[in-house]
Design a protein around this motif. Structure first.
Motif, PDB file in Angstrom:
ATOM      1  N   GLU A  46       0.821  -1.198   0.000  1.00  0.00           N
ATOM      2  CA  GLU A  46       0.000   0.000   0.000  1.00  0.00           C
ATOM      3  C   GLU A  46       0.870   1.269   0.000  1.00  0.00           C
ATOM      4  OE1 GLU A  46      -3.071   2.405   2.907  1.00  0.00           O
ATOM      5  OE2 GLU A  46      -2.392   0.428   3.524  1.00  0.00           O
ATOM      6  N   CYS A  47       2.059   1.162   0.555  1.00  0.00           N
ATOM      7  CA  CYS A  47       2.923   2.337   0.732  1.00  0.00           C
ATOM      8  C   CYS A  47       3.756   2.616  -0.507  1.00  0.00           C
ATOM      9  CB  CYS A  47       3.886   2.115   1.892  1.00  0.00           C
ATOM     10  SG  CYS A  47       3.126   1.285   3.293  1.00  0.00           S
ATOM     11  N   THR A  48       4.156   1.540  -1.189  1.00  0.00           N
ATOM     12  CA  THR A  48       5.157   1.710  -2.239  1.00  0.00           C
ATOM     13  C   THR A  48       4.534   2.167  -3.552  1.00  0.00           C
ATOM     14  OG1 THR A  48       5.079  -0.689  -2.510  1.00  0.00           O
ATOM     15  CG2 THR A  48       6.909   0.206  -1.231  1.00  0.00           C
ATOM     16  N   THR A  49       3.227   2.421  -3.574  1.00  0.00           N
ATOM     17  CA  THR A  49       2.663   3.126  -4.718  1.00  0.00           C
ATOM     18  C   THR A  49       3.135   4.586  -4.677  1.00  0.00           C
ATOM     19  OG1 THR A  49       0.664   3.554  -3.450  1.00  0.00           O
ATOM     20  CG2 THR A  49       0.611   1.668  -4.938  1.00  0.00           C
ATOM     21  N   CYS A  50       3.427   5.112  -3.487  1.00  0.00           N
ATOM     22  CA  CYS A  50       3.943   6.478  -3.361  1.00  0.00           C
ATOM     23  C   CYS A  50       5.427   6.490  -2.972  1.00  0.00           C
ATOM     24  CB  CYS A  50       3.162   7.247  -2.306  1.00  0.00           C
ATOM     25  SG  CYS A  50       1.445   7.575  -2.773  1.00  0.00           S
ATOM     26  N   HIS A  51       5.784   5.787  -1.906  1.00  0.00           N
ATOM     27  CA  HIS A  51       7.183   5.752  -1.451  1.00  0.00           C
ATOM     28  C   HIS A  51       7.938   4.740  -2.296  1.00  0.00           C
ATOM     29  CE1 HIS A  51       6.405   8.114   2.196  1.00  0.00           C
ATOM     30  NE2 HIS A  51       5.264   7.474   2.263  1.00  0.00           N
ATOM     31  N   ARG A  52       9.003   5.173  -2.940  1.00  0.00           N
ATOM     32  CA  ARG A  52       9.735   4.262  -3.824  1.00  0.00           C
ATOM     33  C   ARG A  52      10.493   3.205  -3.037  1.00  0.00           C
ATOM     34  NH1 ARG A  52      11.906   6.899  -9.140  1.00  0.00           N
ATOM     35  NH2 ARG A  52      13.435   5.274  -8.775  1.00  0.00           N
TER      36      ARG A  52
END
Ligand code: HEC
Length: 115
Positions: A46-52
């Protein structure tokens, strides 16, 4: 009084039991951490759609290798609104304490590229 040989055997037995229980505790703590990290990895999609995943800051800060205490504290700031970025507030509010702990454990294991 116990004869000396019996006393020695008794002490050895007590020492063996102590070592056994300490080792058992350490290995179950390791297993718990591994489980937590795996859960965190699962949630991190869920996070790595924004945080690379490679640790590059593309306008969104990298969260790789953050100390888990700092990580947990920061997410609690978003959850309570002390930090008010709307995207992160809604992300943080969807997570419970166990999930925040798992994510913190996971991101702490990652090393940004080039570090
Ligand atoms: C919609 C995009 C988006 C998603 C999804 C997202 N984040 Fe963020 N995240 C941001 C932005 C933008 C910031 C910077 C906000 C600010 O300035 O406070 C941020 C900041 C953070 C910070 C603080 C970093 C720092 O150095 O201050 C942490 C920790 C964090 N995010 C964790 C997560 C976790 C964990 C998830 C997944 C559960 C997640 N984020 C999902 C956009 C996102």
């Amino acid at each position: 009084m116990m004869p000396a040989s019996q006393l020695l055997a008794f002490n050895l037995l007590a020492a063996a039991m102590l070592v056994g229980s300490v080792a058992g505790f350490a290995s179950s703590a390791r297993a718990d951490t591994a489980k937590l990290v795996r859960y965190g990895e699962h949630l991190s999609q869920e996070c790595t759609t924004c945080h690379r995943r490679d640790g590059v800051d593309n306008g969104i800060p990298s969260i790789l290798g953050m100390k888990s205490e700092d990580f947990e504290e920061t997410l609690k700031y978003y959850k309570t609104g002390a930090r008010d970025n709307p995207a992160m507030v809604s992300v943080a509010q969807s997570l419970d304490d166990d999930q925040i702990k798992a994510l913190g454990a996971y991101f702490a294991t990652l090393v940004p590229a080039g570090k």
